[in-house]
Write a protein that holds these residues in place. Structure first.
Motif, PDB file in Angstrom:
ATOM      1  N   LYS A  64      49.637  43.082  17.966  1.00  0.00           N
ATOM      2  CA  LYS A  64      48.725  42.087  18.537  1.00  0.00           C
ATOM      3  C   LYS A  64      47.795  42.738  19.557  1.00  0.00           C
ATOM      4  CE  LYS A  64      50.273  38.370  16.434  1.00  0.00           C
ATOM      5  NZ  LYS A  64      51.040  37.347  17.163  1.00  0.00           N
ATOM      6  N   GLU A  65      46.559  42.246  19.595  1.00  0.00           N
ATOM      7  CA  GLU A  65      45.584  42.684  20.569  1.00  0.00           C
ATOM      8  C   GLU A  65      45.125  41.484  21.392  1.00  0.00           C
ATOM      9  OE1 GLU A  65      42.475  44.481  18.322  1.00  0.00           O
ATOM     10  OE2 GLU A  65      43.718  46.134  17.596  1.00  0.00           O
ATOM     11  N   LEU A  66      44.623  41.755  22.588  1.00  0.00           N
ATOM     12  CA  LEU A  66      44.130  40.678  23.441  1.00  0.00           C
ATOM     13  C   LEU A  66      42.928  41.190  24.233  1.00  0.00           C
ATOM     14  CD1 LEU A  66      44.544  37.770  24.528  1.00  0.00           C
ATOM     15  CD2 LEU A  66      45.922  38.790  26.366  1.00  0.00           C
ATOM     16  N   LEU A  67      41.818  40.461  24.132  1.00  0.00           N
ATOM     17  CA  LEU A  67      40.627  40.798  24.898  1.00  0.00           C
ATOM     18  C   LEU A  67      40.870  40.492  26.376  1.00  0.00           C
ATOM     19  CD1 LEU A  67      37.578  41.530  25.025  1.00  0.00           C
ATOM     20  CD2 LEU A  67      37.114  39.105  24.642  1.00  0.00           C
ATOM     21  N   LEU A  68      40.651  41.488  27.242  1.00  0.00           N
ATOM     22  CA  LEU A  68      40.876  41.311  28.674  1.00  0.00           C
ATOM     23  C   LEU A  68      39.592  40.933  29.410  1.00  0.00           C
ATOM     24  CD1 LEU A  68      43.269  44.310  29.415  1.00  0.00           C
ATOM     25  CD2 LEU A  68      43.879  41.905  29.058  1.00  0.00           C
ATOM     26  N   TYR A  69      38.529  41.697  29.175  1.00  0.00           N
ATOM     27  CA  TYR A  69      37.265  41.415  29.854  1.00  0.00           C
ATOM     28  C   TYR A  69      36.137  42.213  29.215  1.00  0.00           C
ATOM     29  CZ  TYR A  69      38.657  45.667  32.443  1.00  0.00           C
ATOM     30  OH  TYR A  69      39.078  46.925  32.774  1.00  0.00           O
ATOM     31  N   TYR A  70      34.912  41.861  29.590  1.00  0.00           N
ATOM     32  CA  TYR A  70      33.721  42.596  29.175  1.00  0.00           C
ATOM     33  C   TYR A  70      33.203  43.419  30.353  1.00  0.00           C
ATOM     34  CZ  TYR A  70      33.427  39.315  25.226  1.00  0.00           C
ATOM     35  OH  TYR A  70      33.686  38.560  24.114  1.00  0.00           O
ATOM     36  N   ILE A  71      32.611  44.560  30.037  1.00  0.00           N
ATOM     37  CA  ILE A  71      31.893  45.346  31.039  1.00  0.00           C
ATOM     38  C   ILE A  71      30.408  45.163  30.760  1.00  0.00           C
ATOM     39  CG2 ILE A  71      31.600  47.589  32.130  1.00  0.00           C
ATOM     40  CD1 ILE A  71      34.232  48.465  30.871  1.00  0.00           C
ATOM     41  N   ARG A  72      29.725  44.524  31.686  1.00  0.00           N
ATOM     42  CA  ARG A  72      28.309  44.196  31.532  1.00  0.00           C
ATOM     43  C   ARG A  72      27.451  45.233  32.267  1.00  0.00           C
ATOM     44  NH1 ARG A  72      31.478  40.062  33.071  1.00  0.00           N
ATOM     45  NH2 ARG A  72      31.735  38.276  31.700  1.00  0.00           N
ATOM     46  N   PRO A  73      26.123  45.151  32.130  1.00  0.00           N
ATOM     47  CA  PRO A  73      25.260  46.078  32.868  1.00  0.00           C
ATOM     48  C   PRO A  73      25.527  46.071  34.371  1.00  0.00           C
ATOM     49  CG  PRO A  73      23.995  44.995  31.164  1.00  0.00           C
ATOM     50  CD  PRO A  73      25.351  44.339  31.162  1.00  0.00           C
ATOM     51  N   LYS A  74      25.553  47.279  34.949  1.00  0.00           N
ATOM     52  CA  LYS A  74      25.821  47.543  36.367  1.00  0.00           C
ATOM     53  C   LYS A  74      27.289  47.349  36.725  1.00  0.00           C
ATOM     54  CE  LYS A  74      21.130  46.467  37.892  1.00  0.00           C
ATOM     55  NZ  LYS A  74      20.291  45.703  38.854  1.00  0.00           N
ATOM     56  N   GLU A  75      28.153  47.229  35.706  1.00  0.00           N
ATOM     57  CA  GLU A  75      29.586  47.124  35.949  1.00  0.00           C
ATOM     58  C   GLU A  75      30.309  48.353  35.389  1.00  0.00           C
ATOM     59  OE1 GLU A  75      29.812  42.230  35.694  1.00  0.00           O
ATOM     60  OE2 GLU A  75      30.938  43.457  34.262  1.00  0.00           O
ATOM     61  N   SER A  76      31.553  48.533  35.834  1.00  0.00           N
ATOM     62  CA  SER A  76      32.353  49.672  35.402  1.00  0.00           C
ATOM     63  C   SER A  76      33.725  49.199  34.944  1.00  0.00           C
ATOM     64  CB  SER A  76      32.493  50.686  36.530  1.00  0.00           C
ATOM     65  OG  SER A  76      33.161  51.853  36.093  1.00  0.00           O
ATOM     66  N   CYS A  77      34.526  50.138  34.466  1.00  0.00           N
ATOM     67  CA  CYS A  77      35.869  49.806  33.971  1.00  0.00           C
ATOM     68  C   CYS A  77      36.903  50.187  35.022  1.00  0.00           C
ATOM     69  CB  CYS A  77      36.146  50.540  32.656  1.00  0.00           C
ATOM     70  SG  CYS A  77      37.782  50.167  31.976  1.00  0.00           S
ATOM     71  N   ILE A  78      37.433  49.187  35.695  1.00  0.00           N
ATOM     72  CA  ILE A  78      38.358  49.451  36.782  1.00  0.00           C
ATOM     73  C   ILE A  78      39.683  50.018  36.263  1.00  0.00           C
ATOM     74  CG2 ILE A  78      39.467  47.190  36.888  1.00  0.00           C
ATOM     75  CD1 ILE A  78      38.197  49.385  39.813  1.00  0.00           C
ATOM     76  N   MET A  79      40.040  49.687  35.024  1.00  0.00           N
ATOM     77  CA  MET A  79      41.273  50.232  34.451  1.00  0.00           C
ATOM     78  C   MET A  79      41.139  51.745  34.227  1.00  0.00           C
ATOM     79  SD  MET A  79      43.238  47.571  34.239  1.00  0.00           S
ATOM     80  CE  MET A  79      44.548  47.876  33.056  1.00  0.00           C
ATOM     81  N   SER A  80      39.952  52.177  33.832  1.00  0.00           N
ATOM     82  CA  SER A  80      39.698  53.616  33.680  1.00  0.00           C
ATOM     83  C   SER A  80      39.741  54.303  35.037  1.00  0.00           C
ATOM     84  CB  SER A  80      38.339  53.853  33.030  1.00  0.00           C
ATOM     85  OG  SER A  80      38.295  53.327  31.736  1.00  0.00           O
ATOM     86  N   PHE A  81      39.148  53.664  36.022  1.00  0.00           N
ATOM     87  CA  PHE A  81      39.134  54.208  37.382  1.00  0.00           C
ATOM     88  C   PHE A  81      40.561  54.365  37.908  1.00  0.00           C
ATOM     89  CE2 PHE A  81      38.926  53.253  42.020  1.00  0.00           C
ATOM     90  CZ  PHE A  81      38.272  54.403  42.423  1.00  0.00           C
ATOM     91  N   SER A  82      41.377  53.347  37.747  1.00  0.00           N
ATOM     92  CA  SER A  82      42.752  53.383  38.233  1.00  0.00           C
ATOM     93  C   SER A  82      43.566  54.455  37.531  1.00  0.00           C
ATOM     94  CB  SER A  82      43.401  52.007  38.034  1.00  0.00           C
ATOM     95  OG  SER A  82      44.750  52.019  38.427  1.00  0.00           O
ATOM     96  N   ALA A  83      43.447  54.520  36.197  1.00  0.00           N
ATOM     97  CA  ALA A  83      44.212  55.514  35.428  1.00  0.00           C
ATOM     98  C   ALA A  83      43.798  56.932  35.799  1.00  0.00           C
ATOM     99  CB  ALA A  83      44.012  55.279  33.931  1.00  0.00           C
ATOM    100  N   SER A  84      42.500  57.136  36.035  1.00  0.00           N
ATOM    101  CA  SER A  84      42.015  58.482  36.343  1.00  0.00           C
ATOM    102  C   SER A  84      42.518  58.955  37.700  1.00  0.00           C
ATOM    103  CB  SER A  84      40.485  58.520  36.300  1.00  0.00           C
ATOM    104  OG  SER A  84      39.932  57.757  37.361  1.00  0.00           O
ATOM    105  N   LEU A  85      42.540  58.067  38.690  1.00  0.00           N
ATOM    106  CA  LEU A  85      42.995  58.460  40.026  1.00  0.00           C
ATOM    107  C   LEU A  85      44.475  58.819  40.028  1.00  0.00           C
ATOM    108  CD1 LEU A  85      41.213  56.021  42.514  1.00  0.00           C
ATOM    109  CD2 LEU A  85      40.571  58.333  41.835  1.00  0.00           C
ATOM    110  N   LYS A  86      45.244  58.130  39.189  1.00  0.00           N
ATOM    111  CA  LYS A  86      46.685  58.401  39.110  1.00  0.00           C
ATOM    112  C   LYS A  86      47.015  59.468  38.078  1.00  0.00           C
ATOM    113  CE  LYS A  86      47.742  53.573  40.267  1.00  0.00           C
ATOM    114  NZ  LYS A  86      48.348  52.303  39.766  1.00  0.00           N
TER     115      LYS A  86
END
Length: 208
Positions: A64-86
């Motif tokens: 199963k998959e589930l859509l979490l959110y969209y990244i729109r213009p001038k926005e970023s992916c906070i999940m990528s940011f969090s994973a990269s820092l850790k």
């Protein structure tokens, strides 16, 4: 328009010194529609900021998959940011919803910039607040809303972020994004059509 001008306009709220650093290290990339830019379990090498277009972020559990959110213009992916820092593998995957232009920030540079330029936190704190609210909405829909309301809200949000109506969507794609079965979507869509809330067309769905 030069790349530096594009970056300066997109990140106008950051200090000039930081914008100069980003201009020197980041790249602007054109990414076609339906292109997977991040896989679940992949280590994050770059953090995207959308300049034009749209990216959708999913989670997956078993089949199963589930859509979490969209990244729109001038926005970023906070999940990528969090994973990269850790330095952890990504828990989500991301696909371009439409042709997208993204500014890609190298992770190793972002770690340095956080120490040198505290104002970069402005970008990511904004994203944390935004995504927290959106994820709460997603949880609320999954736990408390009936499928007809979930489906209608999903379609309305899709119209809002894409500026398209009718939407070119299959029942299978909707089912994948809502984490349910195609048969459930087909049955619910028929109910919404009977209630004159949507109209099913040969190549899409119109919100009435």
């Amino acid at each position: 328009m030069t790349e530096k001008t594009i970056i300066t306009q997109a990140l106008h709220y950051l200090s000039p010194d930081l914008v100069s650093e980003i201009s020197a290290s980041a790249i602007i990339k054109e990414i076609p529609k339906d292109n997977e830019i991040l896989r679940e379990g992949q280590y994050v090498k770059v953090i995207p900021i959308v300049l034009e277009g749209l990216i959708k972020v999913f989670t997956r559990h078993k089949d199963k998959e589930l859509l979490l959110y969209y990244i729109r213009p001038k926005e970023s992916c906070i999940m990528s940011f969090s994973a990269s820092l850790k330095n952890e593998p990504s828990k989500v995957f991301a696909i371009t919803e439409e042709d997208t232009t993204a500014l890609l920030l190298p992770v190793d540079k972002v770690s340095d910039w956080i120490n040198q330029f505290p104002d970069i936190n402005t970008l990511f704190f904004q994203q944390y607040n935004l995504r927290y609210s959106e994820l709460l909405d997603t949880i609320h829909h999954v736990l408390f809303d009936k499928m007809d309301q979930r489906l209608l809200d999903y379609l309305k949000e899709k119209v809002r972020v894409t500026n398209n109506n009718p939407l070119k969507l299959s029942h299978r794609q909707i089912a994948d994004e809502l984490g349910t079965a195609r048969e459930v979507i087909s049955r619910t869509m028929k109910k919404l059509e009977t209630e004159n809330l949507v109209k099913q067309l040969a190549n899409g769905i119109e919100i009435l």
